[in-house]
Scaffold this active site. Sequence first.
Site, PDB file in Angstrom:
ATOM      1  N   HIS A   1       0.576  -3.877  12.648  1.00 48.21           N
ATOM      2  CA  HIS A   1      -0.345  -3.829  11.503  1.00 48.21           C
ATOM      3  C   HIS A   1      -1.644  -3.169  11.954  1.00 48.21           C
ATOM      4  CE1 HIS A   1      -2.299  -4.912   7.801  1.00 48.21           C
ATOM      5  NE2 HIS A   1      -3.182  -5.685   8.400  1.00 48.21           N
TER       6      HIS A   1
ATOM      7  N   ARG B   1       0.833  -1.212   0.000  1.00 46.01           N
ATOM      8  CA  ARG B   1       0.000   0.000   0.000  1.00 46.01           C
ATOM      9  C   ARG B   1       0.866   1.260   0.000  1.00 46.01           C
ATOM     10  NH1 ARG B   1      -4.531  -2.391   4.245  1.00 46.01           N
ATOM     11  NH2 ARG B   1      -5.910  -3.253   2.631  1.00 46.01           N
TER      12      ARG B   1
END
Length: 313
Positions: free
Chosen positions: A176, A152
């Site tokens: 995360h 990303r």
Amino acid sequence: MSKVTVVGAGNVGATCANVLAFNEVADEVVMLDVKEGVSEGKAMDMMQTAQLLGFDTKVVGCTNDYEKTANSDVVVITSGIPRKPGMTREELIGVNAGIVKSVAQNILKYSPNAILVVISNPMDTMTYLSLKSLGLPKNRIIGMGGALDSSRFKYFLSQALGCNANEVEGMVIGGHGDTTMIPLARLATYKGIPVSKLLSAEKLQEVVASTMVGGATLTKLLGTSAWYAPGAAGAFVVESIIHNQGKMVPCSVYLEGEYGESDLCIGVPVILGKNGIEKIVELELTAEEKELFAKSAAAVHKTNEALKEVGAL
């Protein structure tokens, strides 16, 4: 004969299995789900694309039949409920801890030597739960998160630069989660040139901010968790292991003093190969990055405490 099992035939699991089959990562891919007929139907659907896409991987679906997963080299765990809009990753713990623990124990009955790749959220905590409850060596339990977050990050960098995402290098470490991940803008490059020389500090900070809320942004748009990139990231990690590629990939792994942290699973760069984690790579972080990593680790530790509160550990 190489074999990969994907547990959970929802959006992420099915995408992961599809990418594995299409790229012929293994000779056989097994999908297992608790819902009758779902994995069987998706496996049949995938197999009916084989002659169209030109792959010969065998895809098998089954409902709670762990015997069909026997002798898997790598097992991807995607089981659990997806994050709903407004729901924190921490709120998922009570539900997903029991699911992940049960799945992992059942898998090991039939594949005692398997390497586990955890995708279920909260991912760092589910990876830690798997490690602590199963007693496996730490090289065999890997959380996928950093691979997804880094992808990303590279996407947002490429958008800012107006270039192909495959020409950008970038890495995300830390937890995360929206507030715990650390996109390492200092180390990001475009064709070997530091991105900091090509983008203004303000623009680079926008990229970092977009990366950190990347998952939440998609959840708002889709009404549920994203699946294409998470599934592909899981398949990317599996391929690195099955094909013994020696790639350096940020993953959530168990630390024992590395980066000044211990007794948690958190995202750091590792070398992936046939044994799972072949090596943890320790980067030279700046004082600011070290501080961010320590804060991220503290947040992950706090989330892990919920495992004891819900009786999972």
